[in-house]
Structures are given as C-alpha cells and as structure tokens.
Motif scaffolding. Structure first.
Motif, PDB file in Angstrom:
ATOM      1  N   THR A 144       3.830   1.700  -1.147  1.00  0.00           N
ATOM      2  CA  THR A 144       4.599   1.895  -2.380  1.00  0.00           C
ATOM      3  C   THR A 144       3.746   1.809  -3.641  1.00  0.00           C
ATOM      4  OG1 THR A 144       5.186  -0.455  -2.433  1.00  0.00           O
ATOM      5  CG2 THR A 144       6.740   1.049  -1.340  1.00  0.00           C
ATOM      6  N   GLY A 145       2.449   1.554  -3.486  1.00  0.00           N
ATOM      7  CA  GLY A 145       1.576   1.465  -4.649  1.00  0.00           C
ATOM      8  C   GLY A 145       1.897   0.268  -5.533  1.00  0.00           C
ATOM      9  N   THR A 146       2.338  -0.818  -4.923  1.00  0.00           N
ATOM     10  CA  THR A 146       2.685  -2.034  -5.663  1.00  0.00           C
ATOM     11  C   THR A 146       1.788  -3.187  -5.218  1.00  0.00           C
ATOM     12  OG1 THR A 146       4.371  -2.612  -4.026  1.00  0.00           O
ATOM     13  CG2 THR A 146       5.095  -1.302  -5.930  1.00  0.00           C
ATOM     14  N   ILE A 150      -3.526   6.532   2.084  1.00  0.00           N
ATOM     15  CA  ILE A 150      -3.799   5.102   2.169  1.00  0.00           C
ATOM     16  C   ILE A 150      -5.236   4.915   2.654  1.00  0.00           C
ATOM     17  CG2 ILE A 150      -3.106   2.903   3.208  1.00  0.00           C
ATOM     18  CD1 ILE A 150      -0.857   4.215   1.541  1.00  0.00           C
ATOM     19  N   ARG A 161       0.832  -1.215   0.000  1.00  0.00           N
ATOM     20  CA  ARG A 161       0.000   0.000   0.000  1.00  0.00           C
ATOM     21  C   ARG A 161       0.865   1.263   0.000  1.00  0.00           C
ATOM     22  NH1 ARG A 161      -3.276  -3.140   4.061  1.00  0.00           N
ATOM     23  NH2 ARG A 161      -4.969  -3.982   2.810  1.00  0.00           N
ATOM     24  N   ARG A 200       1.674   9.737   1.329  1.00  0.00           N
ATOM     25  CA  ARG A 200       0.792   8.982   0.414  1.00  0.00           C
ATOM     26  C   ARG A 200      -0.531   8.675   1.116  1.00  0.00           C
ATOM     27  NH1 ARG A 200       2.212   5.626  -3.987  1.00  0.00           N
ATOM     28  NH2 ARG A 200       0.409   4.405  -4.605  1.00  0.00           N
ATOM     29  N   VAL A 241       6.858   8.282   1.239  1.00  0.00           N
ATOM     30  CA  VAL A 241       5.550   7.631   1.319  1.00  0.00           C
ATOM     31  C   VAL A 241       4.741   8.078   2.527  1.00  0.00           C
ATOM     32  CG1 VAL A 241       6.320   5.608   0.015  1.00  0.00           C
ATOM     33  CG2 VAL A 241       6.373   5.554   2.522  1.00  0.00           C
TER      34      VAL A 241
END
Length: 165
Positions: free
Chosen positions: A72-74, A116, A70, A114, A111
C-alpha cells in the motif's frame, strides 16, 4: 475468478497469528505443568545459527505488517524486537493484529501490479501479486512453521491441527 489481494494477505496473516497465539497458550501451560521457566521456551532454537522462538514471532509479525505496508506504500508500525516473555509476545501479536485490522478490501485493490523491491540487497523487484505469493506468504509461514518446530522440539503438546487453525 481471481482471488483478491486482500484475501491473499490479511486473512492469511490473521490465521497464522492465531496459530502463534495458540502455541503460546499451550507452551505456557506445558511449562507450568512441567514446572520450568517459560523463558526457556522463548529462548529455544532449533540450531545455534537460527533465531530463537522469540525471533520467529518477531519475523512473522514483521512479515505480515511489512507486506501490507509495501503493497500500500505506507509505513508499518515499528516494534523493538525485545520480547522475552510469553506476555510480551502476545502483546506483539495483538499490536500486529490491530494493524492488520486497519486494512480494508478497498485499500488493497489494484496493488497486484505495484512494483515491490524485495528487502535486502538483492535488487529484485516483483509485481505485488508475485511478491505476495512467492516471497511474503512463504516467508511468513516459514517463521510460523519454525516456531511450531521449536516448540515441538522442546516437547510442547502442539500439533498439525494447531498449525492449521
């Protein structure tokens, strides 16, 4: 001085997974010493409506891998949640550790801001740093501590030092 998101996640998860591995070793030795099937411990639970030991291991693993995905968006690797033996739980921990090892300090730079979305249907969105400190780490340690409690409840000789690493 601030703490990096890497230091708040990867080493913390690695330490908790190491504790879970220690629990397996001690629980397996305990079952052998007392001459009972270790599957009894894998299926043990604290209350009828709680996950068994295997479920605690699965959720701790998921917490670690999904947190990093989550942030790292991977995509995190998918595991089947079908472990029924100590060896299968060890294998799951090893796969989780291997995944954690793919992350560098640089991969987690920036991050903290970011956005979430918490899992489930709550619709709660948190910045990365709050997600880690108020949801991800508490959730991870809940499952590690519950695994500890299940094994202690079953008589396995584990203690606070095993939890702390």
């Amino acid at each position: 001085m601030s703490v990096s998101m890497y230091r708040l996640t990867v080493p913390m998860f690695q330490r908790g997974l190491a504790s879970l591995k220690t629990y397996l070793d001690k629980a397996e030795a305990y079952a052998k010493e007392k001459n009972f099937d270790p599957a009894v411990l894998v299926a043990a639970r604290l209350a009828p409506d709680m996950l068994p030991l295997s479920g605690q291991y699965q959720r701790a693993s998921d917490s670690a891998k999904f947190t990093l995905a989550r942030l790292t968006g991977t995509d995190a690797p998918k595991f089947e949640d079908n472990e029924k033996t100590f060896d299968e739980l060890r294998e799951r921990l090893a796969k989780t550790e291997a995944y954690l090892a793919t992350f560098s300090t640089q991969a987690l730079e920036g991050v903290e801001g970011r956005q979430i979305t918490l899992p489930g249907n709550r619709g709660i969105v948190l910045p990365g740093d709050e997600y880690v400190t108020t949801f991800a780490l508490p959730n991870f340690y809940f499952h590690v501590a519950t695994a500890h409690a299940i094994l202690r409840n079953q008589g396995a000789p584990i203690g606070k030092r095993d939890y702390l690493g």
